[in-house]
Design a protein around this motif. Structure first.
Motif, PDB file in Angstrom:
ATOM      1  N   LEU A 193       0.990  -1.497  -0.053  1.00 21.30           N
ATOM      2  CA  LEU A 193       0.154   0.378   0.006  1.00 21.30           C
ATOM      3  C   LEU A 193       0.505   1.066  -0.448  1.00 21.30           C
ATOM      4  CD1 LEU A 193      -2.456  -1.019   3.124  1.00 21.30           C
ATOM      5  CD2 LEU A 193      -3.093  -1.137   0.530  1.00 21.30           C
ATOM      6  N   SER A 194       0.536   2.347  -0.969  1.00 24.81           N
ATOM      7  CA  SER A 194       0.693   3.695  -0.622  1.00 24.81           C
ATOM      8  C   SER A 194       0.920   3.950   0.974  1.00 24.81           C
ATOM      9  CB  SER A 194       0.831   4.956  -1.909  1.00 24.81           C
ATOM     10  OG  SER A 194      -1.332   4.390  -1.197  1.00 24.81           O
ATOM     11  N   ASN A 195       2.182   5.637   1.133  1.00 27.64           N
ATOM     12  CA  ASN A 195       1.776   5.420   2.469  1.00 27.64           C
ATOM     13  C   ASN A 195       0.695   6.419   2.932  1.00 27.64           C
ATOM     14  OD1 ASN A 195       4.508   4.918   3.114  1.00 27.64           O
ATOM     15  ND2 ASN A 195       5.918   6.565   2.346  1.00 27.64           N
ATOM     16  N   SER A 196       0.512   7.024   1.883  1.00 28.78           N
ATOM     17  CA  SER A 196      -1.102   7.928   1.914  1.00 28.78           C
ATOM     18  C   SER A 196      -2.272   7.132   2.207  1.00 28.78           C
ATOM     19  CB  SER A 196      -1.520   8.731   0.536  1.00 28.78           C
ATOM     20  OG  SER A 196      -1.565   7.988  -0.468  1.00 28.78           O
ATOM     21  N   THR A 197      -1.849   5.521   1.493  1.00 28.34           N
ATOM     22  CA  THR A 197      -3.178   4.895   1.826  1.00 28.34           C
ATOM     23  C   THR A 197      -3.680   4.236   3.454  1.00 28.34           C
ATOM     24  OG1 THR A 197      -3.790   4.274  -0.591  1.00 28.34           O
ATOM     25  CG2 THR A 197      -4.731   2.398   0.487  1.00 28.34           C
ATOM     26  N   LYS A 198      -2.370   3.794   3.502  1.00 23.21           N
ATOM     27  CA  LYS A 198      -1.794   3.427   4.792  1.00 23.21           C
ATOM     28  C   LYS A 198      -2.193   4.297   5.899  1.00 23.21           C
ATOM     29  CE  LYS A 198       2.321   0.653   3.648  1.00 23.21           C
ATOM     30  NZ  LYS A 198       3.959   0.072   3.786  1.00 23.21           N
ATOM     31  N   GLU A 199      -1.784   5.505   6.127  1.00 24.38           N
ATOM     32  CA  GLU A 199      -2.950   6.448   6.888  1.00 24.38           C
ATOM     33  C   GLU A 199      -4.148   7.187   7.011  1.00 24.38           C
ATOM     34  OE1 GLU A 199      -2.900   9.807   8.889  1.00 24.38           O
ATOM     35  OE2 GLU A 199      -1.119   8.428   8.775  1.00 24.38           O
ATOM     36  N   GLU A 206     -17.649   8.637   0.554  1.00 28.73           N
ATOM     37  CA  GLU A 206     -17.671   7.643  -0.480  1.00 28.73           C
ATOM     38  C   GLU A 206     -16.629   7.516  -0.856  1.00 28.73           C
ATOM     39  OE1 GLU A 206     -20.443   6.499  -2.436  1.00 28.73           O
ATOM     40  OE2 GLU A 206     -21.311   7.932  -1.570  1.00 28.73           O
ATOM     41  N   ILE A 207     -15.903   5.578  -1.024  1.00 17.66           N
ATOM     42  CA  ILE A 207     -14.733   5.808  -1.009  1.00 17.66           C
ATOM     43  C   ILE A 207     -14.433   5.515  -2.649  1.00 17.66           C
ATOM     44  CG2 ILE A 207     -13.647   3.025  -1.631  1.00 17.66           C
ATOM     45  CD1 ILE A 207     -15.660   2.175   0.666  1.00 17.66           C
ATOM     46  N   PRO A 208     -13.539   6.410  -2.641  1.00 18.44           N
ATOM     47  CA  PRO A 208     -12.475   6.874  -3.388  1.00 18.44           C
ATOM     48  C   PRO A 208     -12.629   5.857  -4.768  1.00 18.44           C
ATOM     49  CG  PRO A 208     -12.092   7.545  -1.796  1.00 18.44           C
ATOM     50  CD  PRO A 208     -11.573   6.866  -1.610  1.00 18.44           C
ATOM     51  N   ALA A 209     -12.633   6.314  -6.295  1.00 12.77           N
ATOM     52  CA  ALA A 209     -12.064   5.188  -6.733  1.00 12.77           C
ATOM     53  C   ALA A 209     -11.339   5.149  -7.647  1.00 12.77           C
ATOM     54  CB  ALA A 209     -12.978   5.635  -8.969  1.00 12.77           C
ATOM     55  N   GLU A 210      -9.771   6.106  -7.247  1.00 14.53           N
ATOM     56  CA  GLU A 210      -8.477   5.973  -7.236  1.00 14.53           C
ATOM     57  C   GLU A 210      -8.036   4.809  -6.464  1.00 14.53           C
ATOM     58  OE1 GLU A 210      -9.382  10.541  -5.426  1.00 14.53           O
ATOM     59  OE2 GLU A 210     -11.065   8.627  -7.043  1.00 14.53           O
TER      60      GLU A 210
END
Length: 293
Positions: A136-142, A233-237
């Motif tokens: 996972l990217s750091n931003s997604t982990k955060e 909402e859960i983002p498409a990206e």
């Protein structure tokens, strides 16, 4: 026994391969438990298994089998045993997930048995949730450290009675209470339930983080019931990132008749490729280990 072991793939698990048509019940249980604890998923291949042998073998390591009450799909009972269920009641792809991660009480261990493989396609997919988290990217982990998933299910009376295999609304209230699930009951006995859960959990040993949940297939098959716990909402990206990781690190189990797959449902996600062969027969058992886990 004369068996050999080798990785299922370069990403995950171990295969226990029979060389001389031996009985799977003769394998040393201690060796199986040790391998299972280390790898999280084991594939037993080349043994002369049938459904009864599958039941006997899985019984050796399991307790408290579940009948899939509260499950998301319809599943056929096999040989009048409520704990052996078919997973073939529709043929589309199912993306990686932890089993029953839309409720609090989940089976900690899963068993799959190949009674009859599809002529083509229909592979079961597996992925190590520990590896998924590291990708996972750091931003997604955060993001996942700050937000959780929220499932919202609306059902009429007939639907929840079928899903939970009960008729009494008081029983449903008790089930929801035990699963930390909110329940709203309407005058016609239709309901709205909501369940909040994390996307990432600690590993059993506490040393790792594990991405394991029901996000991917829910967004694939029924996205309207799922949001973050703050109702955003859960983002498409985000879904693009997760689906890309999943495809990159997934291993396909190309089934052979008699195969048995043993899965740690606190670490290993699983799914399925689409198929067209209506004679494909894969069975599942949901349970808890009868050894220290």
């Amino acid at each position: 026994m004369n068996v050999i072991t080798q990785p299922i793939s370069d990403k995950i698990g171990q295969q226990i391969i029979n060389q001389d048509n031996k009985n799977i019940l003769e394998i040393d249980p201690a060796e199986i438990i040790s391998l299972f604890k280390e790898y999280g998923v084991l594939l037993f291949r080349g043994f002369p298994n049938d459904t009864e042998r599958f039941r006997e073998f899985s019984n050796l390591f399991s307790t408290d089998f579940l009948d899939y009450a509260g499950g998301a799909f319809s599943r056929r009972v096999i040989n009048n045993d409520q704990t052996i269920l078919s997973v073939n009641d529709f043929q589309t792809e199912i993306k990686l997930h932890g089993e029953m991660y839309y409720q609090q009480n989940i089976p900690l261990m899963l068993w799959f048995f190949c009674a009859n493989p599809a002529l083509t396609d229909g592979e079961t997919t597996v992925c190590d949730g520990r590896q998924f988290f590291t990708e996972l990217s750091n931003s997604t982990k955060e993001l996942f450290s700050q937000k959780q998933l929220k499932f919202n299910f609306s059902m009429n009376k007939e639907e929840w009675q079928k899903k939970y295999k009960i008729e009494d609304i008081n029983q449903l209230e008790e089930i929801c209470k035990n699963n930390y699930t909110s329940l709203k009951i309407y005058a016609d006995k239709s309901i709205l339930i909501a369940y909040i859960c994390p996307l990432v959990i600690p590993s059993r040993c506490g040393k790792y983080q594990v991405f394991i949940n029901s996000l991917l297939p829910t967004m694939q098959l029924n996205p309207d019931i799922l949001k973050f716990n703050d109702d955003s909402e859960i983002p498409a990206e985000l879904m693009e990132e997760l689906n890309e990781i999943a495809e990159r690190i997934t291993t396909n189990i190309n089934w052979k008749k008699g195969d048995i797959l043993m899965i740690d449902n606190t670490r290993i996600m699983h799914g399925r490729r689409a198929f067209t062969d209506k004679k494909r027969e894969i069975y599942i058992r949901l349970c808890f280990p009868n050894f220290q886990f």
